[in-house]
Design a protein around this motif. Sequence first.
Motif, PDB file in Angstrom:
ATOM      1  N   TRP A 566      81.320  38.505 -15.876  1.00 30.68           N
ATOM      2  CA  TRP A 566      81.968  39.382 -16.763  1.00 30.68           C
ATOM      3  C   TRP A 566      81.688  38.475 -17.788  1.00 30.68           C
ATOM      4  N   LYS A 567      82.447  37.455 -17.578  1.00 26.77           N
ATOM      5  CA  LYS A 567      82.198  36.146 -18.279  1.00 26.77           C
ATOM      6  C   LYS A 567      80.889  35.396 -18.512  1.00 26.77           C
ATOM      7  N   ARG A 568      80.496  34.728 -17.368  1.00 28.13           N
ATOM      8  CA  ARG A 568      78.625  33.947 -17.208  1.00 28.13           C
ATOM      9  C   ARG A 568      78.135  35.265 -17.856  1.00 28.13           C
ATOM     10  N   GLN A 569      77.602  36.665 -17.634  1.00 33.50           N
ATOM     11  CA  GLN A 569      76.788  37.562 -18.837  1.00 33.50           C
ATOM     12  C   GLN A 569      77.453  36.993 -19.441  1.00 33.50           C
ATOM     13  N   VAL A 570      78.319  37.225 -20.398  1.00 33.13           N
ATOM     14  CA  VAL A 570      79.197  37.356 -21.872  1.00 33.13           C
ATOM     15  C   VAL A 570      77.782  36.606 -23.126  1.00 33.13           C
ATOM     16  N   ASP A 571      78.120  35.146 -21.362  1.00 33.14           N
ATOM     17  CA  ASP A 571      77.805  33.808 -22.426  1.00 33.14           C
ATOM     18  C   ASP A 571      76.381  33.654 -21.938  1.00 33.14           C
ATOM     19  N   CYS A 572      75.757  34.785 -21.141  1.00 36.13           N
ATOM     20  CA  CYS A 572      73.898  33.860 -21.195  1.00 36.13           C
ATOM     21  C   CYS A 572      73.300  35.274 -22.490  1.00 36.13           C
ATOM     22  N   VAL A 573      74.527  36.215 -22.477  1.00 38.57           N
ATOM     23  CA  VAL A 573      74.035  37.249 -23.934  1.00 38.57           C
ATOM     24  C   VAL A 573      74.481  35.892 -24.637  1.00 38.57           C
ATOM     25  N   ARG A 574      75.451  35.889 -25.305  1.00 37.84           N
ATOM     26  CA  ARG A 574      76.115  34.773 -26.339  1.00 37.84           C
ATOM     27  C   ARG A 574      74.323  33.675 -27.182  1.00 37.84           C
ATOM     28  N   ALA A 575      73.711  33.533 -26.154  1.00 35.65           N
ATOM     29  CA  ALA A 575      73.210  32.396 -25.629  1.00 35.65           C
ATOM     30  C   ALA A 575      71.652  31.971 -26.341  1.00 35.65           C
ATOM     31  N   GLU A 576      71.046  33.773 -25.516  1.00 32.38           N
ATOM     32  CA  GLU A 576      70.372  34.583 -26.399  1.00 32.38           C
ATOM     33  C   GLU A 576      70.725  35.117 -27.469  1.00 32.38           C
TER      34      GLU A 576
END
Length: 895
Positions: A566-576
């Motif tokens: 979940w942390k990885r997916q949060v970071d991907c959305v945050r970058a976008e």
Amino acid sequence: MRQVIRRKEVGDLRSLLSRHRAAALTGGFGSGRRSILRALESEWDGTVIRAASSPLDEDTPLSGLGSLLAAVSASANGPSDPSELAADEVVPSMMAALRSIPGDEDTLILVPNADDMDMDSQRVLGQALRRLKSGRLHIVITVRSIDDDGPFASVPEIELADLSIAELIELARDLALARFGHTRIAEEAAQVAAHAAAGRPLAVSHILEEMAPSEMRGEIALSIPVRVGPASRPMIADYVEGLSDGADALLRCLSLSPLTPLRPLARRLPGFWEAVDELESRGTIERREAFLRIPHGFVRAMVQQSMGASERRRTHLVLAEDCADTWPQIEAWHVSFIDPGEETAQQLAAHALGLVRRGLTAGGAEFAERAIRVCDDIEELRGQLVEIAETLSDHGQFAFSRRYVRIASRSNRAAVVVRARTLEVRNVFLETQTLPSPLFASWSSRESEQAPAEVARLQLTLALCHCERGEFARAQELLTLADAAVEHVRDSEPQLAQAVRILLDSNGGEDGSALAGFASLQEHQDSIRPSFGLAVAHGLMLTEHYEAATAVLDRIGETCAATRVWKRQVDCVRAELEMRRGRVSQAVEVIDRVIAEAEADQRRGLVVVRQDRILLLHSWKLLLTGRTGEAGLVEERTAVWASATNNHRLLAELNALQGRYLLRTDCPAEALGHLRRCEQLSADEANPNVRRIDGDLIEALVGVGRREHATLLLQKLRDRAKACPSRWTDLVVGRSEALLAAGETATELFGRVLRQAGSTEFVFEKAVTHAAFASRLTDNGSKLRAREQRLAAAALFREVGAGRFADHLRTGQIVDEPEAPTMPELPRLGELSDEELKVVELVRAGLKNREISERIFVSLRTVELRLTAVYRKLDVGSRTELVSRLAGNPRLAAV
């Protein structure tokens, strides 16, 4: 030992020998020194002499040197007993003997374990190695380490670092195939062996030798700690030899459990804290929360196996009594070795789930394996194993998650089978962004009747995955099916259904469901599923509620900080999110963190979650920071991944960022190809704010002179903007209208768009508008005003962190100064193709061939061929002559 594991070191060693003639391999027992020597010996073209050394002779002066000369004497004449020589004759006599080896080919002398020689022999050998500078003689020694003031100081060295978990897993696979032929080792068994080996390839071999074939295939409970033979003891010497009695007693207690609470041991063992300090200083044990553990599986295995059966049983009994009142999970563990009851397996499984939820995944997996081993009927555990598998998946432990899903999927209960299938869908998507076969991702009428809630969850999970891939029609179908079972859906499933609706609505430009989800998050923060929170954040981002989206991501990040997936997916959305806001510096910071964590996962042998997003973000970051050469390699990997997974949305996003970059660096013709490809792949998306290419496509068409086509596209964009309004789309429509307007009308429209952009947070888009305005002013001959707009654009690009675009504007800006005399236009310039004219323009700008290839995304060979054609058509003989004759040529101003 599989030689390819150390193939790089073998190559490094050969290279070192070609330069220095002498080399040392350093590394501990089990690091692979012997396998490298065997590989080097098998590939050597000349004579190979192997000398022996033994620690039994370390007290006999020059005994080691005698063994070396004895091995050499079979090929050369020389003294066989160096003890008969005077002290000042030993080294010269040894060198003479070595150089007298007959033959014309290179000779290789191998001295394994040279640090087992007596110290006098080590000193003499060290002097010989340092004197060996040239000739056909080569010597390689192996030692554990080289000290700066030791006998082998200054000898060229290759240090054998510990292998990564990923390398050890690969080694385990190869060794299993080599030993059992057709047998393939289960992923979870390979991970157990790799983690226990602690970086040493020989340890993996020893572990697999003791592993039963059925265990290797994952058919029975895994032995944790692993079983190892007595030959492995030298590999743990640094951790266990020479311990005090108290430290040894503590270590034996800790070896019997994955975790042992501190307090009971502190009360029972005298000198407890001194023993802890002693073991911690060696790295033999570590603290985890209120527990102590042995982090190295190999150490734990050897210590445990050194205990007799009666000692182990007695210690289990004492530890169970110590933990009875305060640590029920540890009590259940020890009881399972003494007198397991009917409920022991279920208790161990429940405790396994608790440990994994706390982030103690290794301990949780060991508890689960112990539950499987003591369970009389595995059917009783299958439901609990699904829960454990789901929590392990959250932490990125996919190997064991898949293992427990596989076991649970054989259940007699439809609900358990469907839950296992749902988790498998989720795991496959996180790993590959694909979905299992239609047969696997389906449900029978029996399952729909007996487990309607589980079937609805499967349907909604599939719908979320289809939304991620941009396959909205299929997602809508699945949502409709799940809605039909609404009366059976559990409390948590409405969140999944709402998540699907949010993604569907926000991709269509509607923000109502995303805002409702945001309100629900604020009201019920403690009961929100991460999948729902991510959908809310994504929906808010697409509908331009950026602050709210950031707040949601912050909240999920806080609650899921320990769960890697979940942390990885949060970071991907945050970058976008930062990319959409045009905040390049912040986006790059997040992307760097994501890439670093993904690389760390690979080294640890873990699955890289959401590889599609990581590749795309990496490509974007490299382009925006001017590293176009590296970007090309990552873009190629992204395209391959998109094709392999049939992910049209990823391919569209890749073409969009490539086209956007090329357009910003004044390559409209090349940009047009990528943008048109993105347009084709995104034909079903009605919301222009999703892919954000319409404005770039219009600008590229204007740049290549296709204004009529651009006008038609602008009209379509206006219609789509009415159906899906957004602030960003309004800016793009205004800028596109200004680009296509004539005279002062264009100036007025650009002014209006810039004022509009000034009242929004789209600083990047404002910079793009300034740059477009500058280009238009240049075409109209207003050089001074164009320069002002370029400077404004460059300043804004630098403000958001897009220095690459600012530099490009600076190098391409037009200065308002008297024009230099120009040469007459070359009569053959019209014969050049558009591609050749682009190369000519970049040559005139001072770029080298490789820089040109990176700028226009073609190979170096293609640039050279185009430049050769230009020389021929313009009748010039060199690059210098071409630049000279083109200086000031007005024909190139519009290229």
